[in-house]
Write an enzyme that holds these catalytic residues in place. Sequence first.
Site, PDB file in Angstrom:
ATOM      1  N   TYR A   1       0.858  -1.196   0.000  1.00 48.17           N
ATOM      2  CA  TYR A   1       0.000   0.000   0.000  1.00 48.17           C
ATOM      3  C   TYR A   1       0.880   1.227   0.000  1.00 48.17           C
ATOM      4  O   TYR A   1       1.876   1.283   0.727  1.00 48.17           O
ATOM      5  CB  TYR A   1      -0.923   0.024   1.221  1.00 48.17           C
TER       6      TYR A   1
ATOM      7  N   GLU B   1      -0.363   4.922  -0.531  1.00 48.40           N
ATOM      8  CA  GLU B   1      -1.056   6.202  -0.754  1.00 48.40           C
ATOM      9  C   GLU B   1      -0.073   7.366  -0.655  1.00 48.40           C
ATOM     10  O   GLU B   1       0.782   7.387   0.245  1.00 48.40           O
ATOM     11  CB  GLU B   1      -2.151   6.414   0.296  1.00 48.40           C
TER      12      GLU B   1
ATOM     13  N   ASP C   1      -7.321  13.732 -24.660  1.00 46.60           N
ATOM     14  CA  ASP C   1      -7.406  12.330 -24.239  1.00 46.60           C
ATOM     15  C   ASP C   1      -6.809  11.514 -25.392  1.00 46.60           C
ATOM     16  O   ASP C   1      -7.467  11.271 -26.405  1.00 46.60           O
ATOM     17  CB  ASP C   1      -8.877  11.968 -24.009  1.00 46.60           C
TER      18      ASP C   1
ATOM     19  N   THR D   1      -4.667   6.077 -21.625  1.00 49.37           N
ATOM     20  CA  THR D   1      -4.559   4.739 -21.057  1.00 49.37           C
ATOM     21  C   THR D   1      -3.177   4.227 -21.466  1.00 49.37           C
ATOM     22  O   THR D   1      -2.535   4.777 -22.358  1.00 49.37           O
ATOM     23  CB  THR D   1      -5.649   3.788 -21.595  1.00 49.37           C
TER      24      THR D   1
ATOM     25  N   LYS E   1      -3.312   0.526 -24.900  1.00 53.37           N
ATOM     26  CA  LYS E   1      -3.798   0.388 -26.284  1.00 53.37           C
ATOM     27  C   LYS E   1      -2.584   0.393 -27.223  1.00 53.37           C
ATOM     28  O   LYS E   1      -1.797  -0.549 -27.181  1.00 53.37           O
ATOM     29  CB  LYS E   1      -4.799   1.497 -26.591  1.00 53.37           C
TER      30      LYS E   1
ATOM     31  N   ARG F   1      -3.078  -2.681 -18.386  1.00 53.95           N
ATOM     32  CA  ARG F   1      -4.301  -1.894 -18.225  1.00 53.95           C
ATOM     33  C   ARG F   1      -4.031  -0.826 -17.198  1.00 53.95           C
ATOM     34  O   ARG F   1      -3.573  -1.117 -16.089  1.00 53.95           O
ATOM     35  CB  ARG F   1      -5.455  -2.782 -17.736  1.00 53.95           C
TER      36      ARG F   1
HETATM   37  N1  DSN Z   1     -13.111   0.776 -24.404  1.00 57.01           N
HETATM   38  C1  DSN Z   1     -12.231   1.668 -25.113  1.00 57.01           C
HETATM   39  C2  DSN Z   1     -12.335   1.519 -26.593  1.00 57.01           C
HETATM   40  O1  DSN Z   1     -12.599   0.408 -27.049  1.00 57.01           O
HETATM   41  O2  DSN Z   1     -12.140   2.471 -27.314  1.00 57.01           O
HETATM   42  C3  DSN Z   1     -12.421   3.073 -24.717  1.00 57.01           C
HETATM   43  O3  DSN Z   1     -12.541   3.178 -23.343  1.00 57.01           O
END
Ligand code: DSN
Length: 415
Positions: free
Chosen positions: A54, A56, A200, A226, A229, A235
């Site tokens: 942990y 924080e 974003d 994120t 991707k 993730r």
């Molecule tokens: N779930 C993602 C996507 O497929 O674009 C976006 O959050």
Amino acid sequence: MLNYKFLAEHDPEVMAVVKKEMKRQIEEMEMIASENYVSKAVLEAMGTVLTNKYSEGYPGHRYYGGNQVIDEVENIAIERAKKLFSAEHVNVQPLSGSPANAAVYFAFLKPGEKVMGLRLDHGGHLSHGHPVNFSGMLYNFVQYEVDSETGKIDMEKVREIALREKPKMIVAGYSAYSREIEWQKFKDIADEVGAFTFADIAHTAGLIAAGEMNNPVPFFDVVTTTTHKTLRGPRGAMIMCKERFAKQVNRAVFPGMQGGPHDHINAAKAVAFGEALKPEFKIYAKQVVANCKVLSEEFIKRGYRVISGGTDNHLIVVDMTSKGLLGKEAEVILDRIGISVSRSTIPNDPNPPMNPSGVRFGTPAITTRGMKENEIRKIAEWINDAIEQKEEIELLDKIRIEVKEMCERFPVPSI
Ligand code: DSN
């Protein structure tokens, strides 16, 4: 196949399910634009003992003892991310994309203040102001659209709306938009109306890091992404911002929104950022875009309507009504031949989000397997044959075998 020896002995029931998913990933083709395959090193980092801690707070300022090592891990992730995106400040703690976006709104806005974001059915994300999402409920979102003729964002229209509505923040960066984004024009418009700029880049972060697409980080106020991707990490997510906003962003993430960071995931983020800094990653990102351009051309050649007429990135949205079916039906047919895709709305879609008109295709995962232009041409042919001859069970079975054979020739590197 990966051998999870202890899991297999300890909990055969869960192991059986994991094994089934490994088999699916090995034998089938992933063309969901937001998915990818992480490296073995990223996988291993996620499974480390760092999950036991942990922590924080932030490096040097924790609310629990014993965090000297965790500080080191988080600092490595931060420093690599800064280098990757030329960022002044990075917070690597957000658990995923929507929580990162929530923290940004929380850091910069008061509930009820006005924000501009792209409509979900035009390629935006739920957290960019959709009424069923916290963003649309807590903030006063004004939505802009893509041009109905070109399928591209018309910056003159964006400016008109901004001048009329005077938002406190403008959001750019999308989930189903295949074109380069005019970051500088967004910045100029935001400056004209006194709005914060928020990008974003969840979908395109890997392409931006590799220099394949333009980078908003050096001149936008705040940017989220994120990490899983095109960036090909675990993730998770992160927030990058100007140094002058560092304190308010950090406070919004913790204690504002989250508790303890997921330190094992932050270690995996550090590994993925390290990989993205290597020259091989630039080659990978270039190939992702080259593959997607070929995919788009192959569909157009066969009479499909590709939204915006092409792509500058890793994804395309295809209007399936141009072939007489809807997105969900196409998704099911393609599942049948071992190709995973996600149905998608198209701009001004007459059909509902659960059964929209389009399909979104992406090339990040198949490019990680090493597939190039020739394979993409074959994949497009299979997809078209399956769509056009969807009643021909024998043909679908034959294509499924051929898809599996190609997958075997291009194994998932980490499995
Ligand atoms: N779930 C993602 C996507 O497929 O674009 C976006 O959050």
